[in-house]
Write an enzyme that holds these catalytic residues in place. Structure first.
Site, PDB file in Angstrom:
ATOM      1  N   LEU A 155      44.365  31.906  46.163  1.00 13.05           N
ATOM      2  CA  LEU A 155      43.199  32.082  47.024  1.00 13.05           C
ATOM      3  C   LEU A 155      41.948  32.068  46.166  1.00 13.05           C
ATOM      4  O   LEU A 155      41.852  32.823  45.192  1.00 13.05           O
ATOM      5  CB  LEU A 155      43.296  33.395  47.790  1.00 13.05           C
ATOM      6  CG  LEU A 155      44.451  33.454  48.786  1.00 13.05           C
ATOM      7  CD1 LEU A 155      44.533  34.832  49.418  1.00 13.05           C
ATOM      8  CD2 LEU A 155      44.327  32.389  49.868  1.00 13.05           C
ATOM      9  N   GLY A 165      42.857  36.443  42.373  1.00 13.08           N
ATOM     10  CA  GLY A 165      42.393  36.651  40.990  1.00 13.08           C
ATOM     11  C   GLY A 165      41.875  38.078  40.852  1.00 13.08           C
ATOM     12  O   GLY A 165      40.917  38.451  41.508  1.00 13.08           O
ATOM     13  N   LEU A 215      39.505  31.515  52.211  1.00 12.14           N
ATOM     14  CA  LEU A 215      39.598  32.122  53.542  1.00 12.14           C
ATOM     15  C   LEU A 215      38.656  31.353  54.474  1.00 12.14           C
ATOM     16  O   LEU A 215      37.576  30.934  54.043  1.00 12.14           O
ATOM     17  CB  LEU A 215      39.193  33.599  53.484  1.00 12.14           C
ATOM     18  CG  LEU A 215      40.094  34.526  52.672  1.00 12.14           C
ATOM     19  CD1 LEU A 215      39.472  35.919  52.591  1.00 12.14           C
ATOM     20  CD2 LEU A 215      41.493  34.617  53.283  1.00 12.14           C
ATOM     21  N   ASP A 268      33.544  39.769  38.330  1.00  7.62           N
ATOM     22  CA  ASP A 268      32.694  39.009  37.398  1.00  7.62           C
ATOM     23  C   ASP A 268      31.338  38.638  37.973  1.00  7.62           C
ATOM     24  O   ASP A 268      30.587  37.885  37.365  1.00  7.62           O
ATOM     25  CB  ASP A 268      33.407  37.728  36.944  1.00  7.62           C
ATOM     26  CG  ASP A 268      33.567  36.721  38.083  1.00  7.62           C
ATOM     27  OD1 ASP A 268      33.518  37.133  39.256  1.00  7.62           O
ATOM     28  OD2 ASP A 268      33.718  35.527  37.800  1.00  7.62           O
ATOM     29  N   ARG A 269      31.014  39.173  39.171  1.00  7.64           N
ATOM     30  CA  ARG A 269      29.772  38.795  39.861  1.00  7.64           C
ATOM     31  C   ARG A 269      29.616  37.284  39.864  1.00  7.64           C
ATOM     32  O   ARG A 269      28.532  36.750  39.692  1.00  7.64           O
ATOM     33  CB  ARG A 269      28.561  39.461  39.205  1.00  7.64           C
ATOM     34  CG  ARG A 269      28.583  40.947  39.367  1.00  7.64           C
ATOM     35  CD  ARG A 269      27.408  41.615  38.682  1.00  7.64           C
ATOM     36  NE  ARG A 269      27.474  43.056  38.927  1.00  7.64           N
ATOM     37  CZ  ARG A 269      26.874  43.648  39.935  1.00  7.64           C
ATOM     38  NH1 ARG A 269      26.177  42.946  40.800  1.00  7.64           N
ATOM     39  NH2 ARG A 269      26.981  44.943  40.083  1.00  7.64           N
ATOM     40  N   ARG A 276      30.240  35.183  37.669  1.00  2.56           N
ATOM     41  CA  ARG A 276      29.758  34.607  36.414  1.00  2.56           C
ATOM     42  C   ARG A 276      30.629  33.402  36.032  1.00  2.56           C
ATOM     43  O   ARG A 276      30.171  32.431  35.509  1.00  2.56           O
ATOM     44  CB  ARG A 276      29.893  35.720  35.360  1.00  2.56           C
ATOM     45  CG  ARG A 276      29.258  35.510  34.087  1.00  2.56           C
ATOM     46  CD  ARG A 276      29.165  36.807  33.283  1.00  2.56           C
ATOM     47  NE  ARG A 276      30.415  37.465  32.927  1.00  2.56           N
ATOM     48  CZ  ARG A 276      30.785  38.655  33.387  1.00  2.56           C
ATOM     49  NH1 ARG A 276      30.028  39.299  34.256  1.00  2.56           N
ATOM     50  NH2 ARG A 276      31.918  39.217  33.012  1.00  2.56           N
ATOM     51  N   VAL A 321      32.052  34.796  48.273  1.00  2.00           N
ATOM     52  CA  VAL A 321      33.019  35.393  47.345  1.00  2.00           C
ATOM     53  C   VAL A 321      33.146  36.877  47.643  1.00  2.00           C
ATOM     54  O   VAL A 321      32.158  37.608  47.653  1.00  2.00           O
ATOM     55  CB  VAL A 321      32.582  35.189  45.871  1.00  2.00           C
ATOM     56  CG1 VAL A 321      33.636  35.727  44.928  1.00  2.00           C
ATOM     57  CG2 VAL A 321      32.333  33.719  45.593  1.00  2.00           C
ATOM     58  N   LEU A 322      34.362  37.294  47.887  1.00  3.05           N
ATOM     59  CA  LEU A 322      34.616  38.699  48.238  1.00  3.05           C
ATOM     60  C   LEU A 322      35.298  39.414  47.084  1.00  3.05           C
ATOM     61  O   LEU A 322      35.691  38.795  46.099  1.00  3.05           O
ATOM     62  CB  LEU A 322      35.511  38.754  49.480  1.00  3.05           C
ATOM     63  CG  LEU A 322      34.970  38.032  50.729  1.00  3.05           C
ATOM     64  CD1 LEU A 322      36.059  37.915  51.769  1.00  3.05           C
ATOM     65  CD2 LEU A 322      33.759  38.753  51.281  1.00  3.05           C
TER      66      LEU A 322
HETATM   67  N1  SAH Z   1      34.724  33.865  39.811  1.00  7.79           N
HETATM   68  C1  SAH Z   1      35.941  34.399  40.355  1.00  7.79           C
HETATM   69  C2  SAH Z   1      35.674  35.275  41.559  1.00  7.79           C
HETATM   70  C3  SAH Z   1      36.504  36.523  41.556  1.00  7.79           C
HETATM   71  S1  SAH Z   1      36.524  37.318  43.102  1.00  7.79           S
HETATM   72  C4  SAH Z   1      36.890  33.259  40.662  1.00  7.79           C
HETATM   73  O1  SAH Z   1      36.761  32.190  40.028  1.00  7.79           O
HETATM   74  O2  SAH Z   1      37.788  33.397  41.475  1.00  7.79           O
HETATM   75  C5  SAH Z   1      38.155  37.982  43.083  1.00  7.79           C
HETATM   76  C6  SAH Z   1      39.197  37.127  43.744  1.00  7.79           C
HETATM   77  O3  SAH Z   1      39.169  37.298  45.167  1.00  7.79           O
HETATM   78  C7  SAH Z   1      39.113  35.646  43.555  1.00  7.79           C
HETATM   79  O4  SAH Z   1      39.656  35.258  42.333  1.00  7.79           O
HETATM   80  C8  SAH Z   1      39.909  35.106  44.717  1.00  7.79           C
HETATM   81  O5  SAH Z   1      41.286  35.124  44.450  1.00  7.79           O
HETATM   82  C9  SAH Z   1      39.613  36.120  45.792  1.00  7.79           C
HETATM   83  N2  SAH Z   1      38.548  35.654  46.704  1.00  7.79           N
HETATM   84  C10 SAH Z   1      37.273  36.101  46.772  1.00  7.79           C
HETATM   85  N3  SAH Z   1      36.616  35.499  47.768  1.00  7.79           N
HETATM   86  C11 SAH Z   1      37.477  34.658  48.365  1.00  7.79           C
HETATM   87  C12 SAH Z   1      37.391  33.746  49.468  1.00  7.79           C
HETATM   88  N4  SAH Z   1      36.279  33.593  50.169  1.00  7.79           N
HETATM   89  N5  SAH Z   1      38.503  33.045  49.804  1.00  7.79           N
HETATM   90  C13 SAH Z   1      39.640  33.179  49.102  1.00  7.79           C
HETATM   91  N6  SAH Z   1      39.780  34.029  48.065  1.00  7.79           N
HETATM   92  C14 SAH Z   1      38.725  34.744  47.689  1.00  7.79           C
END
Ligand code: SAH
Length: 400
Positions: free
Chosen positions: A249, A269, A295, A273-274, A276, A309-310
């Protein structure tokens, strides 16, 4: 095994007089507490405190100022007082909640017994309820992997936030109607140390949760394949099938997930990391030829960006909610804080760029449901309470 302690704080903490009345209340502390199993209050913690009276078999020890204090009253710092008050409120809340739950269970049993005696109990309804319970016990069937392989990419503060998010994730799973099996892979480094430091490594006792040192590649690399003989490995068809059952995801994916399936394993994941490291998990999935998907946020919530990004726990809680309701819209609405729906709308200067819109991960919503706590340490606040409890235990509690 659960050790039970009882303390009475008579206006003193660490041998220091405490000026607020709450702390002088009698509190009971249950150790074993597997505190990370009791993390997220389901309601605000400022519930009124009900004094607890000791039962016959329970001895209450009074705490006097410590001898080292030599009778001299030290003044507590404002921060220490706040900390102590918070720990005390948390304890009171927990006790209250337990008492309430017990009472409700008793009441349920009593009503059921009454109905049975009156011949009002419908056999089929009882069977249905049993089936529902069985279903809950067996969970959804799906697995969720929390990929902890990013330890060296985070600051210490981010590691702390991540651990809080892991705790929220576990807590949500524990309370869910249809829980997943959680598999935390590549456990290492500071994340491991931080988890270990809390309540004597209570994370190891989390139910329905596995901790692997290995990466999730273990799913498709059979034991033989990682050893000396390549030939002992599975056939490429086996590998393909196993690899196909995994979905990473990631908000950066061009694919949108439509439904969750019990025979699939979803990887999140585990990093803060905001944003980054843009595309970090997407690139990883592509490199390992794992399917990936985001999602379907934009599809159901027009005010939110498609690639929002959540946090780890938010993603997981949305998944839990979807399994329960089979409704993405409801799942997003119940987990993503209300004000974020407004954040997603046009700002003062017109529409936000997508770059801006995705950079919301790791923000103040680490614990989506604990909105009153600020900062990306929302969960850490609660872990902070945990540590205070440990300190309280060490400093004041006399085991009986
Ligand atoms: N820069 C990171 C963001 C981490 S956010 C990255 O490259 O993934 C933590 C994790 O939450 C992500 O790695 C992802 O697995 C999940 N996640 C966050 N937002 C999401 C979204 N909109 N759809 C699917 N998975 C998401």
């Amino acid at each position: 095994m659960s050790r039970k302690f009882e303390v009475q704080v008579k206006g003193f903490l660490h041998g220091i007089p405490v000026p607020f009345p709450d702390v002088a209340n009698k509190i009971r502390i249950y150790s074993s507490m597997s505190i990370l199993e009791e993390l997220v209050p389901s309601q605000p913690i400022d519930t009124p405190i009900t004094p607890i009276t000791a039962s016959n078999d329970e001895q209450v020890d009074s705490l006097a100022p410590s001898p080292e204090s030599n009778g001299q009253a030290k003044i507590m710092s404002k921060k220490a007082m706040k900390k102590a008050a918070k720990a005390e409120r948390y304890q009171s809340f927990k006790l209250e909640r337990r008492a309430r739950e017990k009472q409700m269970q008793k009441e349920k049993k009593r009503i059921k017994a009454q109905k049975r005696a009156a011949g009002e109990l419908d056999d089929s309804a009882e069977l249905e309820e049993k089936a529902r319970k069985r279903q809950k016990m067996s969970g959804f069937g799906g697995k969720v992997v929390l990929d902890l392989a990013f330890d060296d990419l985070m600051s210490d503060k981010e590691i702390n936030s991540l651990c809080s998010q892991l705790a929220y994730t576990y807590s949500a799973n524990r309370n869910a109607s249809y829980p997943f099996t959680l598999i935390c892979t590549s456990l290492n480094g500071r994340t491991r140390d931080r988890l270990q430091a809390i309540n004597d490594g209570a994370y190891k006792r989390w139910a329905r949760t596995e901790w692997w040192d290995d990466s999730y590649e273990r799913f498709w690399l059979s034991p033989g394949a990682s050893g000396s003989s390549e030939k002992a490995g599975p056939t490429s068809a086996d590998l393909d099938a196993r690899q196909r059952s995994l979905v990473y995801l990631t908000a950066d994916s061009g694919e949108e997930i439509e439904e969750l399936k019990p025979d699939e394993t979803y990887i999140i994941g585990a990093l803060v990391d905001r944003n980054r490291y843009k595309n970090l998990t997407l690139d990883k999935a592509n490199k390992q030829s794992i399917r990936h998907a985001r999602l379907p946020i934009g599809k159901y919530i027009s005010t939110l960006p498609t690639r929002k990004v959540l946090t780890v726990n938010q993603v997981f809680e949305i998944m839990l909610k979807w399994v329960e309701t089979r409704n993405w819209e409801e799942a997003f609405h119940s987990i993503i804080p209300k004000r974020k729906f407004l954040d997603g709308k046009k700002g003062k200067g017109g529409k936000r760029s997508e770059e801006e819109e995705v950079a919301l991960e790791g923000d103040e919503d680490a614990g989506a449901k604990v909105e009153t706590v600020n900062g990306d340490d929302a969960g850490a606040e609660i872990l902070g309470t945990v540590i205070q409890e440990d300190e309280l235990l060490e400093a004041h509690v006399q085991a009986i």
